[in-house]
Design a protein around this motif. Structure first.
Motif, PDB file in Angstrom:
ATOM      1  N   LEU A   1      28.521  28.258  64.341  1.00 54.88           N
ATOM      2  CA  LEU A   1      27.671  28.159  63.153  1.00 54.88           C
ATOM      3  C   LEU A   1      28.445  28.212  61.841  1.00 54.88           C
ATOM      4  O   LEU A   1      28.078  27.538  60.878  1.00 54.88           O
ATOM      5  N   ILE A   2      29.488  29.024  61.782  1.00 51.57           N
ATOM      6  CA  ILE A   2      30.253  29.117  60.530  1.00 51.57           C
ATOM      7  C   ILE A   2      30.793  27.740  60.158  1.00 51.57           C
ATOM      8  O   ILE A   2      30.657  27.295  59.016  1.00 51.57           O
ATOM      9  N   ARG A   3      31.384  27.045  61.110  1.00 44.62           N
ATOM     10  CA  ARG A   3      31.909  25.700  60.848  1.00 44.62           C
ATOM     11  C   ARG A   3      30.782  24.709  60.572  1.00 44.62           C
ATOM     12  O   ARG A   3      30.900  23.851  59.720  1.00 44.62           O
ATOM     13  N   LEU A   4      29.674  24.832  61.310  1.00 42.67           N
ATOM     14  CA  LEU A   4      28.553  23.915  61.119  1.00 42.67           C
ATOM     15  C   LEU A   4      27.988  24.027  59.703  1.00 42.67           C
ATOM     16  O   LEU A   4      27.693  23.008  59.069  1.00 42.67           O
ATOM     17  N   VAL A   5      27.847  25.251  59.201  1.00 48.80           N
ATOM     18  CA  VAL A   5      27.328  25.438  57.836  1.00 48.80           C
ATOM     19  C   VAL A   5      28.214  24.715  56.833  1.00 48.80           C
ATOM     20  O   VAL A   5      27.729  24.038  55.916  1.00 48.80           O
ATOM     21  N   ARG A   6      29.526  24.819  56.999  1.00 49.06           N
ATOM     22  CA  ARG A   6      30.455  24.123  56.086  1.00 49.06           C
ATOM     23  C   ARG A   6      30.286  22.616  56.172  1.00 49.06           C
ATOM     24  O   ARG A   6      30.334  21.910  55.164  1.00 49.06           O
ATOM     25  N   MET A   7      30.110  22.110  57.381  1.00 45.32           N
ATOM     26  CA  MET A   7      29.912  20.668  57.564  1.00 45.32           C
ATOM     27  C   MET A   7      28.611  20.210  56.903  1.00 45.32           C
ATOM     28  O   MET A   7      28.571  19.170  56.241  1.00 45.32           O
ATOM     29  N   LEU A   8      27.549  20.984  57.095  1.00 41.39           N
ATOM     30  CA  LEU A   8      26.257  20.644  56.484  1.00 41.39           C
ATOM     31  C   LEU A   8      26.372  20.622  54.972  1.00 41.39           C
ATOM     32  O   LEU A   8      25.814  19.733  54.298  1.00 41.39           O
ATOM     33  N   GLU A   9      27.107  21.582  54.409  1.00 36.77           N
ATOM     34  CA  GLU A   9      27.285  21.620  52.943  1.00 36.77           C
ATOM     35  C   GLU A   9      28.018  20.387  52.436  1.00 36.77           C
ATOM     36  O   GLU A   9      27.707  19.880  51.360  1.00 36.77           O
TER      37      GLU A   9
ATOM     38  N   ASP B   1      33.916  33.328  65.194  1.00 34.67           N
ATOM     39  CA  ASP B   1      32.461  33.235  65.202  1.00 34.67           C
ATOM     40  C   ASP B   1      31.964  33.422  66.628  1.00 34.67           C
ATOM     41  O   ASP B   1      32.219  32.585  67.486  1.00 34.67           O
ATOM     42  N   PRO B   2      31.239  34.524  66.921  1.00 40.37           N
ATOM     43  CA  PRO B   2      30.775  34.762  68.291  1.00 40.37           C
ATOM     44  C   PRO B   2      29.851  33.663  68.817  1.00 40.37           C
ATOM     45  O   PRO B   2      29.742  33.477  70.022  1.00 40.37           O
ATOM     46  N   ASN B   3      29.204  32.910  67.926  1.00 39.87           N
ATOM     47  CA  ASN B   3      28.350  31.808  68.366  1.00 39.87           C
ATOM     48  C   ASN B   3      29.159  30.709  69.059  1.00 39.87           C
ATOM     49  O   ASN B   3      28.622  29.961  69.869  1.00 39.87           O
ATOM     50  N   THR B   4      30.441  30.628  68.735  1.00 39.72           N
ATOM     51  CA  THR B   4      31.312  29.622  69.334  1.00 39.72           C
ATOM     52  C   THR B   4      31.348  29.775  70.846  1.00 39.72           C
ATOM     53  O   THR B   4      31.297  28.789  71.579  1.00 39.72           O
ATOM     54  N   LEU B   5      31.413  31.010  71.312  1.00 37.51           N
ATOM     55  CA  LEU B   5      31.498  31.260  72.746  1.00 37.51           C
ATOM     56  C   LEU B   5      30.260  30.745  73.470  1.00 37.51           C
ATOM     57  O   LEU B   5      30.341  30.275  74.600  1.00 37.51           O
ATOM     58  N   ILE B   6      29.114  30.769  72.813  1.00 38.09           N
ATOM     59  CA  ILE B   6      27.868  30.315  73.436  1.00 38.09           C
ATOM     60  C   ILE B   6      27.713  28.801  73.287  1.00 38.09           C
ATOM     61  O   ILE B   6      26.915  28.175  73.965  1.00 38.09           O
ATOM     62  N   GLY B   7      28.497  28.182  72.404  1.00 38.28           N
ATOM     63  CA  GLY B   7      28.513  26.721  72.371  1.00 38.28           C
ATOM     64  C   GLY B   7      28.178  26.042  71.067  1.00 38.28           C
ATOM     65  O   GLY B   7      28.095  24.817  71.020  1.00 38.28           O
ATOM     66  N   LEU B   8      27.994  26.810  69.968  1.00 40.39           N
ATOM     67  CA  LEU B   8      27.706  26.173  68.685  1.00 40.39           C
ATOM     68  C   LEU B   8      28.287  27.019  67.553  1.00 40.39           C
ATOM     69  O   LEU B   8      27.682  28.012  67.137  1.00 40.39           O
TER      70      LEU B   8
ATOM     71  N   PHE C   1      37.946  30.009  71.029  1.00 38.56           N
ATOM     72  CA  PHE C   1      37.465  31.392  71.164  1.00 38.56           C
ATOM     73  C   PHE C   1      38.072  31.934  72.449  1.00 38.56           C
ATOM     74  O   PHE C   1      37.973  31.301  73.501  1.00 38.56           O
ATOM     75  N   LYS C   2      38.714  33.107  72.373  1.00 40.52           N
ATOM     76  CA  LYS C   2      39.434  33.645  73.521  1.00 40.52           C
ATOM     77  C   LYS C   2      38.669  34.810  74.147  1.00 40.52           C
ATOM     78  O   LYS C   2      38.152  35.670  73.445  1.00 40.52           O
ATOM     79  N   VAL C   3      38.610  34.799  75.475  1.00 41.84           N
ATOM     80  CA  VAL C   3      37.936  35.840  76.239  1.00 41.84           C
ATOM     81  C   VAL C   3      38.950  36.469  77.186  1.00 41.84           C
ATOM     82  O   VAL C   3      39.628  35.769  77.936  1.00 41.84           O
ATOM     83  N   TYR C   4      39.053  37.796  77.117  1.00 42.13           N
ATOM     84  CA  TYR C   4      39.943  38.532  78.011  1.00 42.13           C
ATOM     85  C   TYR C   4      39.092  39.189  79.095  1.00 42.13           C
ATOM     86  O   TYR C   4      38.252  40.042  78.806  1.00 42.13           O
ATOM     87  N   PHE C   5      39.305  38.774  80.342  1.00 42.20           N
ATOM     88  CA  PHE C   5      38.519  39.280  81.456  1.00 42.20           C
ATOM     89  C   PHE C   5      39.095  40.584  82.004  1.00 42.20           C
ATOM     90  O   PHE C   5      40.312  40.760  82.069  1.00 42.20           O
ATOM     91  N   ARG C   6      38.215  41.465  82.417  1.00 40.14           N
ATOM     92  CA  ARG C   6      38.598  42.669  83.142  1.00 40.14           C
ATOM     93  C   ARG C   6      39.097  42.260  84.525  1.00 40.14           C
ATOM     94  O   ARG C   6      38.876  41.142  84.965  1.00 40.14           O
ATOM     95  N   GLU C   7      39.699  43.202  85.220  1.00 43.15           N
ATOM     96  CA  GLU C   7      39.981  43.000  86.644  1.00 43.15           C
ATOM     97  C   GLU C   7      38.634  43.092  87.348  1.00 43.15           C
ATOM     98  O   GLU C   7      37.941  44.110  87.243  1.00 43.15           O
ATOM     99  N   LEU C   8      38.243  42.040  88.028  1.00 38.94           N
ATOM    100  CA  LEU C   8      36.921  41.981  88.652  1.00 38.94           C
ATOM    101  C   LEU C   8      37.023  42.196  90.160  1.00 38.94           C
ATOM    102  O   LEU C   8      37.822  41.534  90.826  1.00 38.94           O
ATOM    103  N   THR C   9      36.208  43.096  90.679  1.00 33.20           N
ATOM    104  CA  THR C   9      36.159  43.312  92.132  1.00 33.20           C
ATOM    105  C   THR C   9      35.196  42.293  92.747  1.00 33.20           C
ATOM    106  O   THR C   9      34.376  41.682  92.046  1.00 33.20           O
ATOM    107  N   THR C  10      35.281  42.149  94.058  1.00 27.07           N
ATOM    108  CA  THR C  10      34.388  41.245  94.775  1.00 27.07           C
ATOM    109  C   THR C  10      32.931  41.647  94.552  1.00 27.07           C
ATOM    110  O   THR C  10      32.071  40.800  94.322  1.00 27.07           O
ATOM    111  N   SER C  11      32.650  42.948  94.592  1.00 22.79           N
ATOM    112  CA  SER C  11      31.260  43.387  94.418  1.00 22.79           C
ATOM    113  C   SER C  11      30.784  43.141  92.984  1.00 22.79           C
ATOM    114  O   SER C  11      29.616  42.781  92.780  1.00 22.79           O
ATOM    115  N   MET C  12      31.651  43.316  91.998  1.00 21.81           N
ATOM    116  CA  MET C  12      31.264  43.019  90.616  1.00 21.81           C
ATOM    117  C   MET C  12      30.892  41.538  90.485  1.00 21.81           C
ATOM    118  O   MET C  12      29.878  41.193  89.870  1.00 21.81           O
TER     119      MET C  12
END
Length: 192
Positions: free
Chosen positions: A177-185, A168-175, A123-134
């Motif tokens: 689900l789309i792949r897990l459902v296939r494995m469970l099946e 799958d946005p759940n991938t970014l949080i660590g699980l 899962f790829k995340v593109y970061f903004r330019e972050l300032t020190t205060s941000m």
């Protein structure tokens, strides 16, 4: 009926798995999560997710055990959990304006047959330019010191990004689900 066990103590992974409305329990495996010499990030998360599931399988029978592990990668560098404010600042400064790939290892182990399905989901995340205060404001607000990459995407961390890319946005949080459902099946456990 086989038991379903999440081999994790992560509240985030529990929240994700709850979406499937399945009965399950959690057992936190105690394993060494250090990378092996010359081990790639993909090999690391695949090995750790399977090792977590196997550690739990050593204690239980008649169960399907879910193991998961995640790392963030910037180029060839694996970004771990920062643990301290100072490390988190350095990590977010490094991520600023860059694309980071999160690799999540996912394993489903049948404790009776020993059959283990393992996949690595990017899962790829593109970061903004972050300032020190941000960076400082974000770290004070969320204290993401136990999160790879120094942020929580499921909360205020979303403001640090330009865009997200993955199946799958759940991938970014660590699980993943789309792949897990296939494995469970494949183990004849149908969610619906």
């Amino acid at each position: 009926m086989r038991n379903l066990i999440l081999a994790s103590s992560s509240p985030f992974r529990r929240q994700i798995l709850d979406k499937l409305n399945l009965e399950y329990s959690c057992i936190s495996p105690d394993i060494d999560e250090s990378a092996l010499e010359n081990e790639s990030a993909e090999e690391l998360v695949a090995r750790l997710s399977a090792s977590k599931a196997q550690k739990v399988a050593d204690e239980v029978s008649n169960s399907l055990i879910i193991g998961s592990d995640q790392v963030a990668v910037l180029g060839d560098e694996i970004l771990g959990k920062p643990h301290t404010h100072e490390n988190a600042v350095k990590q977010l400064q490094k991520l600023s304006g860059n694309a980071v790939t999160f690799l999540t290892g996912l394993s489903l182990l049948n404790s009776d047959t020993g059959q283990c399905q393992t996949e690595v989901v990017p899962f790829k995340v593109y970061f903004r330019e972050l300032t020190t205060s941000m960076i400082e404001n974000y770290l004070r607000a969320e204290e993401p010191y136990k999160c790879a990459g120094s942020f929580k995407s499921e909360a205020l961390g979303i403001v640090l990004f330009d865009k997200l890319e993955g199946e799958d946005p759940n991938t970014l949080i660590g699980l993943p689900l789309i792949r897990l459902v296939r494995m469970l099946e494949k183990e004849e456990l149908n969610v619906l």
